[in-house]
Design an enzyme around this catalytic site. Structure first.
Site, mmCIF file in Angstrom:
data_model
loop_
_atom_site.group_PDB
_atom_site.id
_atom_site.type_symbol
_atom_site.label_atom_id
_atom_site.label_comp_id
_atom_site.label_asym_id
_atom_site.label_seq_id
_atom_site.Cartn_x
_atom_site.Cartn_y
_atom_site.Cartn_z
ATOM 1 N N TYR A 1 -14.926 -11.813 0.401
ATOM 2 C CA TYR A 1 -15.584 -10.520 0.130
ATOM 3 C C TYR A 1 -16.861 -10.701 -0.682
ATOM 4 O O TYR A 1 -17.869 -10.037 -0.435
ATOM 5 C CB TYR A 1 -14.644 -9.598 -0.660
ATOM 6 C CG TYR A 1 -13.644 -8.844 0.189
ATOM 7 C CD1 TYR A 1 -14.061 -7.897 1.118
ATOM 8 C CD2 TYR A 1 -12.280 -9.054 0.046
ATOM 9 C CE1 TYR A 1 -13.149 -7.200 1.883
ATOM 10 C CE2 TYR A 1 -11.356 -8.359 0.809
ATOM 11 C CZ TYR A 1 -11.805 -7.432 1.728
ATOM 12 O OH TYR A 1 -10.904 -6.741 2.490
ATOM 13 N N ARG B 1 0.827 -1.215 0.000
ATOM 14 C CA ARG B 1 0.000 0.000 0.000
ATOM 15 C C ARG B 1 0.860 1.262 0.000
ATOM 16 O O ARG B 1 0.587 2.216 0.738
ATOM 17 C CB ARG B 1 -0.950 0.029 1.202
ATOM 18 C CG ARG B 1 -2.024 -1.041 1.178
ATOM 19 C CD ARG B 1 -3.125 -0.652 0.202
ATOM 20 N NE ARG B 1 -4.267 -1.530 0.329
ATOM 21 C CZ ARG B 1 -5.366 -1.210 1.004
ATOM 22 N NH1 ARG B 1 -5.487 -0.063 1.585
ATOM 23 N NH2 ARG B 1 -6.357 -2.069 1.060
ATOM 24 N N ARG C 1 -7.427 11.655 -5.577
ATOM 25 C CA ARG C 1 -8.560 10.846 -5.119
ATOM 26 C C ARG C 1 -9.851 11.659 -5.020
ATOM 27 O O ARG C 1 -10.932 11.141 -5.299
ATOM 28 C CB ARG C 1 -8.203 10.234 -3.753
ATOM 29 C CG ARG C 1 -9.295 9.469 -3.044
ATOM 30 C CD ARG C 1 -9.583 8.151 -3.735
ATOM 31 N NE ARG C 1 -10.616 7.390 -3.054
ATOM 32 C CZ ARG C 1 -11.909 7.510 -3.294
ATOM 33 N NH1 ARG C 1 -12.353 8.364 -4.203
ATOM 34 N NH2 ARG C 1 -12.787 6.753 -2.633
HETATM 35 O O1 CP3 Z 1 0.404 0.873 -3.506
HETATM 36 C C1 CP3 Z 1 -0.475 -0.001 -3.424
HETATM 37 O O2 CP3 Z 1 -0.277 -1.102 -2.856
HETATM 38 C C2 CP3 Z 1 -1.798 0.337 -4.019
HETATM 39 C C3 CP3 Z 1 -2.498 -0.720 -4.729
HETATM 40 C C4 CP3 Z 1 -3.474 -1.520 -3.873
HETATM 41 C C5 CP3 Z 1 -4.725 -1.050 -3.364
HETATM 42 N N1 CP3 Z 1 -5.358 -2.108 -2.800
HETATM 43 C C6 CP3 Z 1 -5.233 0.316 -3.456
HETATM 44 C C7 CP3 Z 1 -6.321 0.748 -2.543
HETATM 45 C C8 CP3 Z 1 -3.342 -2.854 -3.524
HETATM 46 C C9 CP3 Z 1 -2.161 -3.784 -3.757
HETATM 47 C C10 CP3 Z 1 -4.556 -3.213 -2.866
HETATM 48 C C11 CP3 Z 1 -4.837 -4.571 -2.411
HETATM 49 C C12 CP3 Z 1 -6.011 -4.809 -1.582
HETATM 50 N N2 CP3 Z 1 -7.270 -4.306 -1.702
HETATM 51 C C13 CP3 Z 1 -6.036 -5.746 -0.527
HETATM 52 C C14 CP3 Z 1 -4.879 -6.614 -0.125
HETATM 53 C C15 CP3 Z 1 -3.897 -5.880 0.727
HETATM 54 C C16 CP3 Z 1 -4.219 -5.878 2.180
HETATM 55 O O3 CP3 Z 1 -4.275 -4.750 2.725
HETATM 56 O O4 CP3 Z 1 -4.377 -6.936 2.792
HETATM 57 C C17 CP3 Z 1 -7.318 -5.728 0.028
HETATM 58 C C18 CP3 Z 1 -7.813 -6.549 1.191
HETATM 59 C C19 CP3 Z 1 -8.109 -4.821 -0.741
HETATM 60 C C20 CP3 Z 1 -9.546 -4.517 -0.580
HETATM 61 C C21 CP3 Z 1 -9.777 -3.121 -0.198
HETATM 62 N N3 CP3 Z 1 -9.467 -2.048 -1.000
HETATM 63 C C22 CP3 Z 1 -10.341 -2.620 0.990
HETATM 64 C C23 CP3 Z 1 -10.817 -3.471 2.149
HETATM 65 C C24 CP3 Z 1 -10.364 -1.233 0.894
HETATM 66 C C25 CP3 Z 1 -10.983 -0.258 1.859
HETATM 67 C C26 CP3 Z 1 -10.101 -0.039 3.015
HETATM 68 C C27 CP3 Z 1 -9.486 1.300 2.941
HETATM 69 O O5 CP3 Z 1 -8.271 1.410 3.210
HETATM 70 O O6 CP3 Z 1 -10.214 2.233 2.657
HETATM 71 C C28 CP3 Z 1 -9.769 -0.890 -0.348
HETATM 72 C C29 CP3 Z 1 -9.575 0.458 -0.888
HETATM 73 C C30 CP3 Z 1 -8.245 0.842 -1.409
HETATM 74 N N4 CP3 Z 1 -7.452 0.059 -2.208
HETATM 75 C C31 CP3 Z 1 -7.606 2.095 -1.218
HETATM 76 C C32 CP3 Z 1 -6.409 2.046 -1.939
HETATM 77 C C33 CP3 Z 1 -5.413 3.143 -2.093
HETATM 78 C C34 CP3 Z 1 -8.195 3.268 -0.425
HETATM 79 C C35 CP3 Z 1 -9.364 3.807 -1.162
HETATM 80 C C36 CP3 Z 1 -9.571 5.302 -1.012
HETATM 81 O O7 CP3 Z 1 -8.707 6.069 -1.416
HETATM 82 O O8 CP3 Z 1 -10.650 5.687 -0.547
#
Ligand code: CP3
Length: 345
Positions: free
Chosen positions: A152, A26, A39
């Site tokens: 999910y 992340r 964003r």
């Molecule tokens: O640099 C990076 O790693 C970005 C790419 C990336 C994102 N999600 C962007 C994201 C990657 C590799 C992921 C993987 C991901 N997504 C996982 C596996 C990693 C882990 O943390 O275990 C999971 C479980 C998800 C599912 C997911 N995506 C959730 C549960 C959420 C909401 C939680 C949150 O932080 O808001 C997301 C959203 C998400 N994916 C964001 C980003 C940057 C935040 C969204 C926003 O900007 O509002």
């Protein structure tokens, strides 16, 4: 410089290095002001992921800010359930919400055939990022594990305990396996197209491995991760891409993860003992500083970093990373501090 000169690829090849390659799970995200500025132009997070130019800009942000040794595709693991027609949305403050979650066995048997071309926006992002990156910085493509995607898709949203999903798989065991099978094939086709578009390395995120006890893990997760990795290793186009496997807080020994045939294991932050004699030569290791440490002052960060480096720095094929993703409350200055500190040792 060629991509093969990259210290990240050398570590994945289990070489001992003086200074470990560094990247962060992340590494692009809300903790960065430049990410938040982009964003806020999108209401639904997935709409942003569907824009390959924006994904390229976001993937490059942490590379430019912190001079990291690997880049990761900007996207999300939930693109696959979305392509299956489950209608994934990310609502403000709620995380992912599915419009059409899996509710019955019939929802699984009647799923449309996965068409990997539906995710062409991801492959376009991969090729844009690859073109924009310096040649010695490899690009990591990724997917969720079949189990994590199933959890999910059945729960329909994020949850602490995923109790609805657990009940569903107990009551509809054959359908659960059919769904995991479909997801495994989808992950393979998806990763194959990411590699064709330019991804050098693959990471599989088993973010909900912690929901399963050791026997369930074998049946519902590891079995399918093994299949996915076997498909990737057997395919001419993907066989050369090293594979990293991350599992959150697994209830089983780390040695078990090596059975997946992954090239590298990404260790959750609570792992403080590893069986080096078993793992050495089999797998590279990645990890595993607790991201929460980055909320502390610099002295404490250094003390905790030293513990991690004491455990891993001599391991042949060590990649520095956190034990899970960077959270939005972390100050980017701490990432800069930590990165420079590792390189100064
Ligand atoms: O640099 C990076 O790693 C970005 C790419 C990336 C994102 N999600 C962007 C994201 C990657 C590799 C992921 C993987 C991901 N997504 C996982 C596996 C990693 C882990 O943390 O275990 C999971 C479980 C998800 C599912 C997911 N995506 C959730 C549960 C959420 C909401 C939680 C949150 O932080 O808001 C997301 C959203 C998400 N994916 C964001 C980003 C940057 C935040 C969204 C926003 O900007 O509002």
């Amino acid at each position: 410089m060629k991509t093969s000169d990259s210290i990240f690829l050398r570590a994945l090849n289990k070489e001992s290095l003086e200074i470990p390659p560094i990247w962060y799970m992340r590494q692009a995200g809300r903790y960065m002001p430049e990410y938040r500025a982009v964003r806020k132009k999108f209401r639904n997070f997935l709409d942003m992921c569907k824009n390959p130019e924006v994904c390229c800009e976001l993937a490059l942000q942490p590379i430019n800010a912190f001079n990291l040794d690997a880049s990761i595709l900007f996207s999300d693991i939930l693109t696959i359930p979305d392509a299956f027609g489950l209608g994934v949305e990310f609502l403000e403050g709620e995380g992912p919400v599915f419009k059409n979650p899996i509710k019955t066995p019939k929802d699984i048997s009647s799923l449309p055939e996965f068409n990997s071309d539906d995710l062409s926006y991801v492959y376009e992002a991969v090729s844009n990022i690859k073109r924009a990156l310096p040649k010695n910085i490899p690009l990591i493509g990724f997917c969720g594990s079949p189990w994590t995607l199933a959890a999910y898709s059945i729960e329909g949203r994020s949850s602490k305990d995923f109790n609805y999903t657990k009940d569903f798989i107990n009551q509809n065991n054959d359908s659960a396996h059919l769904f995991l099978e479909k997801l495994t094939n989808a992950c393979f086709l998806y990763l194959k197209q990411q590699v064709q578009a330019g991804a050098d390395v693959i990471q599989i995120f088993d973010s909900w491995a912690n929901l399963l006890n050791a026997d369930q893990y074998e049946a519902y997760s590891m079995g399918y991760v093994k299949k996915l990795i076997a498909l990737l290793k057997e395919d001419e186009q993907t066989s050369n891409a090293p594979i990293i496997l991350f599992a959150r807080d697994p209830s089983f020994n780390t040695n078990k993860m090596a059975e997946s045939n992954a090239d590298c294991l990404s260790l959750f932050w609570n792992i403080d003992k590893i069986d080096k004699s078993f793992l050495q030569g089999k797998v590279a290791l990645q990890g595993n500083l607790n991201p929460k440490v980055l909320l502390e002052d610099n002295d404490l960060i250094e003390a905790e970093l030293n513990k991690v480096l004491d455990m891993f720095s001599k391991y042949p094929g060590y990649i520095f990373n956190l034990g899970h993703g960077i959270t939005p409350d972390i100050n980017p200055d701490k990432i800069k501090f930590l990165t420079e500190l590792i390189r100064s040792k």
